[in-house]
Motif scaffolding. Structure first.
Motif, PDB file in Angstrom:
ATOM      1  N   LYS A 123       0.830  -1.200   0.000  1.00  0.00           N
ATOM      2  CA  LYS A 123       0.000   0.000   0.000  1.00  0.00           C
ATOM      3  C   LYS A 123       0.874   1.264   0.000  1.00  0.00           C
ATOM      4  CE  LYS A 123      -4.061   1.878   0.359  1.00  0.00           C
ATOM      5  NZ  LYS A 123      -4.946   1.914  -0.760  1.00  0.00           N
ATOM      6  N   ILE A 124       1.961   1.228   0.769  1.00  0.00           N
ATOM      7  CA  ILE A 124       2.839   2.401   0.854  1.00  0.00           C
ATOM      8  C   ILE A 124       3.525   2.657  -0.483  1.00  0.00           C
ATOM      9  CG2 ILE A 124       4.987   3.237   1.900  1.00  0.00           C
ATOM     10  CD1 ILE A 124       3.889   1.968   4.524  1.00  0.00           C
ATOM     11  N   LEU A 125       3.995   1.591  -1.134  1.00  0.00           N
ATOM     12  CA  LEU A 125       4.638   1.755  -2.437  1.00  0.00           C
ATOM     13  C   LEU A 125       3.634   2.214  -3.492  1.00  0.00           C
ATOM     14  CD1 LEU A 125       7.023  -1.311  -2.538  1.00  0.00           C
ATOM     15  CD2 LEU A 125       7.541   1.045  -1.919  1.00  0.00           C
ATOM     16  N   GLN A 126       2.440   1.687  -3.403  1.00  0.00           N
ATOM     17  CA  GLN A 126       1.386   2.081  -4.324  1.00  0.00           C
ATOM     18  C   GLN A 126       1.080   3.580  -4.160  1.00  0.00           C
ATOM     19  OE1 GLN A 126      -2.675   0.817  -3.487  1.00  0.00           O
ATOM     20  NE2 GLN A 126      -2.750   0.026  -5.586  1.00  0.00           N
ATOM     21  N   ASN A 127       0.963   4.018  -2.929  1.00  0.00           N
ATOM     22  CA  ASN A 127       0.709   5.437  -2.665  1.00  0.00           C
ATOM     23  C   ASN A 127       1.867   6.308  -3.138  1.00  0.00           C
ATOM     24  OD1 ASN A 127      -1.823   4.980  -1.597  1.00  0.00           O
ATOM     25  ND2 ASN A 127      -1.089   4.861   0.506  1.00  0.00           N
ATOM     26  N   ARG A 128       3.089   5.809  -2.998  1.00  0.00           N
ATOM     27  CA  ARG A 128       4.265   6.542  -3.467  1.00  0.00           C
ATOM     28  C   ARG A 128       4.212   6.704  -4.989  1.00  0.00           C
ATOM     29  NH1 ARG A 128       8.132  10.208  -2.608  1.00  0.00           N
ATOM     30  NH2 ARG A 128      10.081   9.659  -3.590  1.00  0.00           N
ATOM     31  N   PHE A 129       3.861   5.616  -5.684  1.00  0.00           N
ATOM     32  CA  PHE A 129       3.759   5.660  -7.140  1.00  0.00           C
ATOM     33  C   PHE A 129       2.673   6.654  -7.572  1.00  0.00           C
ATOM     34  CE2 PHE A 129       2.155   4.184 -11.255  1.00  0.00           C
ATOM     35  CZ  PHE A 129       3.328   4.192 -11.993  1.00  0.00           C
ATOM     36  N   ILE A 130       1.554   6.608  -6.916  1.00  0.00           N
ATOM     37  CA  ILE A 130       0.446   7.521  -7.232  1.00  0.00           C
ATOM     38  C   ILE A 130       0.881   8.971  -7.001  1.00  0.00           C
ATOM     39  CG2 ILE A 130      -1.854   8.273  -6.483  1.00  0.00           C
ATOM     40  CD1 ILE A 130      -2.423   5.222  -6.015  1.00  0.00           C
ATOM     41  N   ASN A 179      -6.553   6.648 -10.506  1.00  0.00           N
ATOM     42  CA  ASN A 179      -7.661   6.048  -9.771  1.00  0.00           C
ATOM     43  C   ASN A 179      -7.310   4.594  -9.459  1.00  0.00           C
ATOM     44  OD1 ASN A 179      -9.316   8.354  -9.968  1.00  0.00           O
ATOM     45  ND2 ASN A 179      -9.872   7.769 -12.042  1.00  0.00           N
ATOM     46  N   ILE A 180      -7.526   4.200  -8.216  1.00  0.00           N
ATOM     47  CA  ILE A 180      -7.253   2.828  -7.814  1.00  0.00           C
ATOM     48  C   ILE A 180      -8.525   2.014  -7.991  1.00  0.00           C
ATOM     49  CG2 ILE A 180      -6.546   1.315  -5.932  1.00  0.00           C
ATOM     50  CD1 ILE A 180      -5.077   3.722  -4.727  1.00  0.00           C
ATOM     51  N   TYR A 181      -8.374   0.877  -8.664  1.00  0.00           N
ATOM     52  CA  TYR A 181      -9.488  -0.031  -8.879  1.00  0.00           C
ATOM     53  C   TYR A 181      -9.449  -1.143  -7.836  1.00  0.00           C
ATOM     54  CZ  TYR A 181      -9.518   2.464 -13.284  1.00  0.00           C
ATOM     55  OH  TYR A 181      -9.534   3.451 -14.225  1.00  0.00           O
ATOM     56  N   ASN A 182     -10.338  -2.091  -7.972  1.00  0.00           N
ATOM     57  CA  ASN A 182     -10.382  -3.184  -6.998  1.00  0.00           C
ATOM     58  C   ASN A 182      -9.043  -3.929  -6.969  1.00  0.00           C
ATOM     59  OD1 ASN A 182     -10.698  -4.254  -9.561  1.00  0.00           O
ATOM     60  ND2 ASN A 182     -12.150  -5.817  -8.944  1.00  0.00           N
ATOM     61  N   LYS A 183      -8.710  -4.444  -5.820  1.00  0.00           N
ATOM     62  CA  LYS A 183      -7.459  -5.169  -5.575  1.00  0.00           C
ATOM     63  C   LYS A 183      -6.221  -4.306  -5.808  1.00  0.00           C
ATOM     64  CE  LYS A 183      -9.342  -9.727  -6.388  1.00  0.00           C
ATOM     65  NZ  LYS A 183      -9.195 -11.012  -7.071  1.00  0.00           N
ATOM     66  N   CYS A 236      -4.832   1.950 -13.969  1.00  0.00           N
ATOM     67  CA  CYS A 236      -4.561   1.945 -15.404  1.00  0.00           C
ATOM     68  C   CYS A 236      -4.072   3.331 -15.805  1.00  0.00           C
ATOM     69  CB  CYS A 236      -5.825   1.569 -16.165  1.00  0.00           C
ATOM     70  SG  CYS A 236      -5.553   1.391 -17.928  1.00  0.00           S
ATOM     71  N   ILE A 237      -2.962   3.373 -16.513  1.00  0.00           N
ATOM     72  CA  ILE A 237      -2.443   4.642 -17.022  1.00  0.00           C
ATOM     73  C   ILE A 237      -2.991   4.801 -18.432  1.00  0.00           C
ATOM     74  CG2 ILE A 237      -0.380   5.953 -17.616  1.00  0.00           C
ATOM     75  CD1 ILE A 237       1.112   4.226 -15.521  1.00  0.00           C
ATOM     76  N   ARG A 238      -3.861   5.776 -18.611  1.00  0.00           N
ATOM     77  CA  ARG A 238      -4.561   5.941 -19.872  1.00  0.00           C
ATOM     78  C   ARG A 238      -4.012   7.084 -20.743  1.00  0.00           C
ATOM     79  NH1 ARG A 238      -9.081   2.710 -19.585  1.00  0.00           N
ATOM     80  NH2 ARG A 238      -9.808   2.239 -17.501  1.00  0.00           N
ATOM     81  N   ARG A 239      -3.237   7.953 -20.169  1.00  0.00           N
ATOM     82  CA  ARG A 239      -2.709   9.071 -20.954  1.00  0.00           C
ATOM     83  C   ARG A 239      -1.571   8.584 -21.841  1.00  0.00           C
ATOM     84  NH1 ARG A 239      -2.353  14.188 -16.849  1.00  0.00           N
ATOM     85  NH2 ARG A 239      -4.586  14.380 -16.508  1.00  0.00           N
TER      86      ARG A 239
END
Length: 149
Positions: free
Chosen positions: A1-8, A20-24, A28-31
């Motif tokens: 979770k911490i690494l995910q938040n860092r990436f975001i 935007n974080i999806y389930n699990k 998705c990077i759409r740009r």
């Protein structure tokens, strides 16, 4: 979770692109411009990724440290019994280049090749901590534990 938040946080900071974080926990990077920029630096995929060539230039020493930290925050481990920082990969070429970056920074390592994977082991944990360290809190705790033995 911490690494995910860092990436975001970094995606928002660097690209002004809130994810935007999806389930699990997926996202998705759409740009297209963001994807293109990321692909200009490396190829993605566990068997295909590589180290950006620029990181072997002395003028990018700080970025080299950040790259290793990011990679080991995700794929590295801290082995308390062995008193070592370890990283495994199925990508021989990519991991050999990570090993070269360690050596460029003066961090001693050993490189092992197995049938289906390869491994870097560094018992030079003090130097690793001083130069690179971890963002990942549990890995940071383990590294601190080893250093305080």
């Amino acid at each position: 979770k911490i690494l995910q938040n860092r990436f975001i946080y970094l995606m928002n900071h660097v690209y002004d692109y809130p994810l935007n974080i999806y389930n699990k926990g997926s996202f998705c990077i759409r740009r297209k411009i963001v994807v293109k920029d990321l692909r200009d630096y490396t190829i993605f995929g566990s068997r295909r990724w590589n180290v950006p060539k620029l990181l072997f230039e002395n003028r990018f020493i700080e970025q080299t440290k950040f790259f290793i930290r990011a990679y080991l925050d995700g794929d590295g481990t801290v082995d308390i019994k062995k008193k070592a920082v370890i990283v495994d990969s199925v990508n021989l070429k990519g991991l050999k280049n990570i090993d070269k970056l360690f050596n460029k920074l003066g961090i001693k390592t050993k490189f092992y090749i197995y049938k289906s994977r390869c491994r870097i082991v560094s018992k030079d944990v003090k130097k690793y901590n001083d130069i690179i360290g971890f963002v990942h809190p549990r890995k940071n705790e383990k590294l601190s534990f080893i250093l305080n033995l």
